[in-house]
Design a protein around this motif. Structure first.
Motif, PDB file in Angstrom:
ATOM      1  N   LEU B 138       0.683  -1.341  -0.037  1.00 14.24           N
ATOM      2  CA  LEU B 138       0.229   0.030   0.072  1.00 14.24           C
ATOM      3  C   LEU B 138       0.832   1.195  -0.187  1.00 14.24           C
ATOM      4  CD1 LEU B 138      -3.086   1.202   0.053  1.00 14.24           C
ATOM      5  CD2 LEU B 138      -2.701   1.142   2.584  1.00 14.24           C
ATOM      6  N   ALA B 139       1.871   1.365   0.785  1.00 12.99           N
ATOM      7  CA  ALA B 139       3.081   2.364   0.835  1.00 12.99           C
ATOM      8  C   ALA B 139       3.379   2.666  -0.379  1.00 12.99           C
ATOM      9  CB  ALA B 139       3.806   2.273   1.851  1.00 12.99           C
ATOM     10  N   PHE B 140       3.983   1.619  -1.074  1.00 12.92           N
ATOM     11  CA  PHE B 140       4.503   1.585  -2.215  1.00 12.92           C
ATOM     12  C   PHE B 140       3.474   2.087  -3.439  1.00 12.92           C
ATOM     13  CE2 PHE B 140       6.358  -0.834  -5.955  1.00 12.92           C
ATOM     14  CZ  PHE B 140       7.700  -0.272  -5.876  1.00 12.92           C
ATOM     15  N   PHE B 141       2.367   1.711  -3.181  1.00 12.95           N
ATOM     16  CA  PHE B 141       1.541   2.164  -4.526  1.00 12.95           C
ATOM     17  C   PHE B 141       1.189   3.691  -4.131  1.00 12.95           C
ATOM     18  CE2 PHE B 141      -3.232   2.859  -5.034  1.00 12.95           C
ATOM     19  CZ  PHE B 141      -3.110   2.938  -6.366  1.00 12.95           C
ATOM     20  N   LEU B 142       0.885   3.865  -2.972  1.00  8.44           N
ATOM     21  CA  LEU B 142       0.417   5.438  -2.828  1.00  8.44           C
ATOM     22  C   LEU B 142       1.596   6.186  -3.105  1.00  8.44           C
ATOM     23  CD1 LEU B 142      -1.466   5.105   0.761  1.00  8.44           C
ATOM     24  CD2 LEU B 142      -2.578   5.446  -1.635  1.00  8.44           C
ATOM     25  N   GLY B 143       2.824   5.727  -2.879  1.00  7.01           N
ATOM     26  CA  GLY B 143       4.067   6.607  -3.327  1.00  7.01           C
ATOM     27  C   GLY B 143       4.264   7.124  -4.515  1.00  7.01           C
ATOM     28  N   GLN B 144       3.474   6.148  -5.586  1.00 14.41           N
ATOM     29  CA  GLN B 144       3.857   6.476  -6.719  1.00 14.41           C
ATOM     30  C   GLN B 144       2.705   6.918  -7.571  1.00 14.41           C
ATOM     31  OE1 GLN B 144       2.643   4.019  -9.764  1.00 14.41           O
ATOM     32  NE2 GLN B 144       1.185   3.524  -8.019  1.00 14.41           N
ATOM     33  N   THR B 145       1.512   7.566  -6.962  1.00  9.71           N
ATOM     34  CA  THR B 145       0.395   8.118  -7.256  1.00  9.71           C
ATOM     35  C   THR B 145       0.549   9.513  -7.544  1.00  9.71           C
ATOM     36  OG1 THR B 145      -0.453   8.103  -5.123  1.00  9.71           O
ATOM     37  CG2 THR B 145      -1.150   6.325  -6.238  1.00  9.71           C
ATOM     38  N   ALA B 146       1.838   9.945  -7.939  1.00 10.50           N
ATOM     39  CA  ALA B 146       1.923  11.380  -8.075  1.00 10.50           C
ATOM     40  C   ALA B 146       1.242  12.133  -9.130  1.00 10.50           C
ATOM     41  CB  ALA B 146       3.495  11.649  -7.921  1.00 10.50           C
ATOM     42  N   GLY B 147       1.140  11.281 -10.307  1.00  9.54           N
ATOM     43  CA  GLY B 147       0.517  11.885 -11.473  1.00  9.54           C
ATOM     44  C   GLY B 147      -0.868  12.185 -11.527  1.00  9.54           C
ATOM     45  N   PRO B 148      -1.037  13.328 -12.457  1.00  5.77           N
ATOM     46  CA  PRO B 148      -2.637  13.602 -12.335  1.00  5.77           C
ATOM     47  C   PRO B 148      -3.769  12.784 -12.668  1.00  5.77           C
ATOM     48  CG  PRO B 148      -1.404  14.496 -14.210  1.00  5.77           C
ATOM     49  CD  PRO B 148      -0.371  13.887 -13.367  1.00  5.77           C
ATOM     50  N   GLU B 149      -3.038  11.412 -13.338  1.00  4.32           N
ATOM     51  CA  GLU B 149      -4.178  10.506 -13.631  1.00  4.32           C
ATOM     52  C   GLU B 149      -4.488   9.659 -12.455  1.00  4.32           C
ATOM     53  OE1 GLU B 149      -0.963  10.389 -14.252  1.00  4.32           O
ATOM     54  OE2 GLU B 149       0.027   8.599 -14.403  1.00  4.32           O
ATOM     55  N   TRP B 150      -3.892   9.692 -11.288  1.00  3.25           N
ATOM     56  CA  TRP B 150      -4.344   8.961 -10.022  1.00  3.25           C
ATOM     57  C   TRP B 150      -5.211   9.782  -9.506  1.00  3.25           C
ATOM     58  CZ3 TRP B 150      -3.358   4.257  -9.644  1.00  3.25           C
ATOM     59  CH2 TRP B 150      -2.371   3.488 -10.338  1.00  3.25           C
ATOM     60  N   HIS B 151      -6.515   9.884  -9.575  1.00  4.53           N
ATOM     61  CA  HIS B 151      -7.443  10.644  -8.727  1.00  4.53           C
ATOM     62  C   HIS B 151      -8.681   9.739  -8.554  1.00  4.53           C
ATOM     63  CE1 HIS B 151      -9.921  11.494 -12.126  1.00  4.53           C
ATOM     64  NE2 HIS B 151      -8.951  11.413 -12.813  1.00  4.53           N
ATOM     65  N   ILE B 152      -9.472  10.072  -7.379  1.00  6.30           N
ATOM     66  CA  ILE B 152     -10.614   9.356  -7.425  1.00  6.30           C
ATOM     67  C   ILE B 152     -11.701  10.608  -7.384  1.00  6.30           C
ATOM     68  CG2 ILE B 152     -12.067   7.916  -5.860  1.00  6.30           C
ATOM     69  CD1 ILE B 152      -9.380   6.476  -4.825  1.00  6.30           C
ATOM     70  N   GLY B 153     -12.616  10.555  -8.154  1.00  7.39           N
ATOM     71  CA  GLY B 153     -13.417  11.691  -8.240  1.00  7.39           C
ATOM     72  C   GLY B 153     -12.587  12.978  -8.400  1.00  7.39           C
ATOM     73  N   SER B 154     -12.827  13.820  -7.380  1.00  6.14           N
ATOM     74  CA  SER B 154     -12.002  15.200  -7.429  1.00  6.14           C
ATOM     75  C   SER B 154     -10.736  15.057  -6.581  1.00  6.14           C
ATOM     76  CB  SER B 154     -12.938  16.320  -7.444  1.00  6.14           C
ATOM     77  OG  SER B 154     -13.439  16.341  -6.134  1.00  6.14           O
ATOM     78  N   ALA B 155     -10.548  13.946  -6.116  1.00  2.00           N
ATOM     79  CA  ALA B 155      -9.347  13.909  -4.865  1.00  2.00           C
ATOM     80  C   ALA B 155      -8.154  13.346  -5.913  1.00  2.00           C
ATOM     81  CB  ALA B 155      -9.831  12.966  -3.695  1.00  2.00           C
TER      82      ALA B 155
END
Lengths: 288, 363
Positions: B138-155
């Motif tokens: 989970l930490a690894f996955f969250l760490g690489q969600t920097a790009g704008p394509e990683w969003h859930i709704g408006s978050a």
């Protein structure tokens, strides 16, 4: 066509080497001895730091790597003697103690050496197959992984020490009664495990950034490989390495590194659900 | 209902315990009247972690399953709350919907992970390793969600920088403005929740359910032969403990209006284990008191140096294992009991459970 197949094999070899080298030391300490060594990553870090430090001091790389391995091994014996020895009957406490040790070492290194150490650069050299270029050093790592597996087999199956070690792990009191110096066998086995961890760090030192927390990157791969491998090191670690490397290489090719990493760990959870005793337990049942 | 609070599975069943308990509670409730607002907010922050510690105490101390995954559920609920709160807007009421969603996410994650481990008969050490790898994934996955394509709704998830600017917990209140839970209001919310969770856990542990999970920890096979479906009890314990970690995550996110992958990764995952091991995993009260003390001490040290605090944390864990394997708070309690024990032998007969149980839990 041949180039594509070789490319897949190359990537597979890369992942396989990483898994096996991370796990080899742990397979002995955890798989055989039953000590949950959360400081495994720190032995790896130790090997890497000693190697890089000696290269900076002017040693040739292979000699520095040898020293890194030995340093980790010696520290391993010292740790066994001072801490782990008291915890053989309390596996969960060995986990806590070694984790405490790992925190101390990581933070201590951070305080003493700062956040990064200048690397030494991967040894040059590449070869060409078809349209692709491959690094020679990655093949060296693969060869080292195979050699380590062979070495473990030789030490534990073909030497007097190996017989004593296996007897001690099976039943320490009976081994002691038959004249085996149990304390020394434990210390040496732990030392070998730590040295193999140091070897892993020494081998990977030229390929990665050296930070005090680098051990964590290896720790999970190592535990996962050993857990999938099951209790029998000689029978389990190599097949587990192959299985996980195939899964990971396939997923890497399909969805990139992140998918590979996450997919492999999810696969592990599924494998444990299907094979609770690990690959070696399953193999042992099949071949019985 | 009240006799359950004073059962055999928890320490402190006599008046000697409840009088100081009420005194401490009164002090805690009066604290904001005497301290300045900043300190109260700070104290609320410290107390948000206590839920995670109590959850781990339940899963590890009582259930016998050493979970490294507390921060996994902390992270899932924290991010879940962040995503939901950003998407719903900060209007009064919706944040509690976000809280409910976040807790459900943590519980669902625990149910799935728990199913694979418990039905796969992953025991002892392996339980820790699987939960640890889940956390690191989970930490690894969250760490690489920097790009704008990683969003859930408006978050947006924002990779290592983490999520920011989600609304804090608030409810509609008299007048036009909602009551926002920060500072003193958050403090009272957290204290109220701790009281509810603590007393609730005490009742649960002394109920049939609690006795069964202790029986399962002591000897799963025997419990199974007595006709209990061990797996269901273990799964329920795991889900409850993990949801408590999730509650910590939500309160933490709401407190600072941010959460980063750093609260999920390896150093963070070590923390709950250190608190609970140091305090004594065998008893919920020991965990509550000990975790608070450790958190408070480390809050003070961290002001000077983060690295030194972690160093000391490691030393403390090592020291606990080598010197007082059952935890320092429980050690102190036993020492006190030995001092006064001779005078009231009859009332103490329930007391040894937590300590003897400790010895065996380690085996």
């Amino acid at each position: 066509m041949f180039a594509e197949i070789f490319s897949f094999f190359y990537q597979f070899a890369d992942v396989f080497a990483f898994l096996i080298l991370s796990a080899a030391g742990l397979a002995i300490v955890f798989g055989m001895m039953g000590v949950i060594n959360m400081a495994h990553g720190e032995f790896i870090m130790c090997g890497a730091y000693v190697t890089v430090g000696l290269v900076h001091a002017g040693f040739p790389l292979p000699l520095a790597q040898l020293c890194g391995t030995l340093a980790a091994g010696l520290i391993g014996v010292a740790v066994e003697w001072s801490l782990v020895r008291k915890l053989y009957k309390r596996p969960l406490d060995s986990l806590l103690a070694t984790w405490g040790l790992s925190l101390i070492v990581t933070q201590g290194m951070l305080l003493v050496f700062g956040s990064t150490l200048t690397g030494v650069g991967t040894p040059e050299g590449s070869f060409v197959v078809g349209d692709y270029t491959f690094s020679v050093y990655r093949m060296v790592l693969f060869a080292a992984a195979v050699a380590v597996l062979g070495g473990i087999y030789f030490i534990f199956m073909r030497t007097r020490f190996g017989v004593h070690a296996r007897a001690t792990m099976q039943n320490a009191s009976i081994a002691q009664a038959t004249g085996v110096r149990v304390g020394r066998v434990y210390a040496l086995s732990f030392g070998i495990g730590a040295a193999l961890a140091g070897l892993c760090g020494a081998l990977y030192a030229p390929t990665m950034t050296l930070i005090p927390t680098m051990g964590a990157a290896f720790l999970v791969e190592a535990f996962v490989t050993v857990v999938v491998g099951g209790a029998n090191v000689l029978l389990g670690t190599a097949p587990a390495g192959i299985l996980l490397a195939v899964i990971r290489t396939g997923l890497n090719g399909w969805g990139g590194q992140i998918v590979g990493q996450i997919g492999m760990l999810l696969a592990v959870i599924v494998v444990i659900r299907i094979l609770p005793e690990g690959v070696s337990g399953w193999l042992a049942r099949k071949t019985r | 209902m009240f006799q359950l609070i004073n059962g055999p599975q928890t320490l402190g069943a006599t008046r000697v315990f409840w009088l100081p308990f009420i005194a401490v509670l009164a002090a805690v409730l009066l604290y904001p009247a005497f301290a300045d607002g900043y300190d109260v907010g700070n104290m609320a922050y410290l107390l948000t972690w206590v839920f995670m510690a109590m959850g781990l105490c339940l899963v590890w101390g009582y259930g016998g399953m050493l979970s490294f995954g507390q921060t996994f559920f902390f992270g899932i609920a924290g991010y879940g709350y962040g995503v939901a709160a950003v998407n719903f807007g900060g209007d009064a009421g919706t944040t509690f919907l976000a809280l409910a969603i976040a807790l459900c996410l943590a519980a669902a994650a625990a149910a799935v992970l728990g199913y694979f481990m418990i039905w796969g008969r992953v025991g002892g050490v392996f339980f820790g390793i699987v939960t640890l790898s889940a956390t690191l994934v989970l930490a690894f996955f969250l760490g690489q969600t920097a790009g704008p394509e990683w969003h859930i709704g408006s978050a947006r998830l924002n990779g290592f920088n983490g999520m920011k600017d989600m609304a804090p917990l608030n409810i509609p209140w008299f007048g036009d403005d909602p009551l926002v839970f920060d500072g003193i209001a958050l403090y009272y919310l957290v204290v109220g929740l701790i009281l509810a969770v603590y007393l609730g856990l005490r009742m649960m542990l002394n109920s049939r359910f609690g006795n069964v999970i202790v029986a399962v920890r002591e000897d799963p096979q025997r419990a199974e032969l007595l006709g209990y479906d061990v797996r269901k009890y273990q799964l329920a314990t795991f889900v409850i403990g993990s949801t408590l970690a999730g509650l910590s995550g939500v309160l933490y996110t709401s407190w600072g209006q941010f959460i980063t992958p750093a609260s999920v990764g390896l150093p963070a995952a070590a923390m709950p284990i250190v608190w609970v091991a140091f305090s004594g995993r065998g008893d919920i009260t020991a965990t509550l008191v000990g975790s608070f003390l450790v958190l408070w001490a480390f809050q003070t040290i961290t002001v000077y140096s983060q690295q030194a605090a972690l160093l000391l944390m490691g030393a403390m864990l090592l020291c606990t294992v080598m010197v007082a394997p059952q935890g320092f708070v429980i050690g102190v309690v036993q020492a006190v009991r030995r001092l006064f024990g001779r005078r009231r032998p009859s009332k103490e007969q329930a007391a040894p459970t937590a300590s003897t149980v400790q010895e065996e839990a380690r085996a």
